[in-house]
Design an enzyme around this catalytic site. Sequence first.
Site: not given
Length: 307
Positions: A221, A218
């Site tokens: 993230c 991600c």
Amino acid sequence: MATITNSFIFKSPASLSVSLSSHPNKLLPLSSLQFLSTQAQSSSCGSGWQQSRVITRATSSAASGAKKASEERVQKVHSIEEFDDALRAAKNRLVVVEYASSDSLESSQIYPFMVDLSRQCNDVEFLLVMGDESDKTRDLCKREKIDKVPHFSFYKSMEKIHEEEGIGPERLVGDVLYYGDSHSAVVQLHSREDVEKLIEENKEGHKLVVLDVGLKHCGPCVKVYPTVLKLSRQMADSVVFARMNGDENDSCMQFLRDMDVVEVPTFLFIRDGVIRGRYVGSGKGELIGEILRYQGQARSGPKDILN
């Protein structure tokens, strides 16, 4: 943010993704003999790692830079056998591999940043593969399915866990911190049982627990994680920071479902076994504001995580 589907596959919205067609770090095919000049990038990492050099237009190739690798912590490998031996010797430590070529200006620009990182990250191994050096290195690139450079691959326990093309220094730093973090003040959680144990350990002291929930691949993230690391050090006396990747195993996936996490990164704010609130996103200022907010919140809430 990234949305989690029923199979936990995410897609980043356009505003948070980077199009390689418009990215200043264009990719160079290994077979190419020419390269169009591009703008050098510079950045620093929020974890405390600072850029220590200014990149100017390259006056030497990545190959000449690689000659200094023996003086650094970057190991140059020349064959599949050397590559596999290096991964095997690293055991469960993170291994970062740059695939480069002698005629790639981008390779020569990003290499000094990798050297700086190698000095700072003693628990991470760094390898350099010059794809056009010989038939042996070309065979290695073919096996690893590398057709453009610079290309970065990340390995743990002989397994490739992540790879990126056309990234700049800031993203490289973020990736190394995100995938290599094993000794920081952020507690790494691998199951619901780990979460419950952490919460029980901090009930008596009434500490706020900030749980960073994400996925392995991600982008947002990775982007926010240097901020999480920095906050974990600055707020160690009053806040406990922890992290879980939802796609690590079935237990983590089920925990995300139980907590109604549908987008990542999601930060859960927990005190006394109770979820006080959550923040979804990767904004540094917003995250800090939410942490400060829940630090001072009264000890009551809607959902007891331990029930």
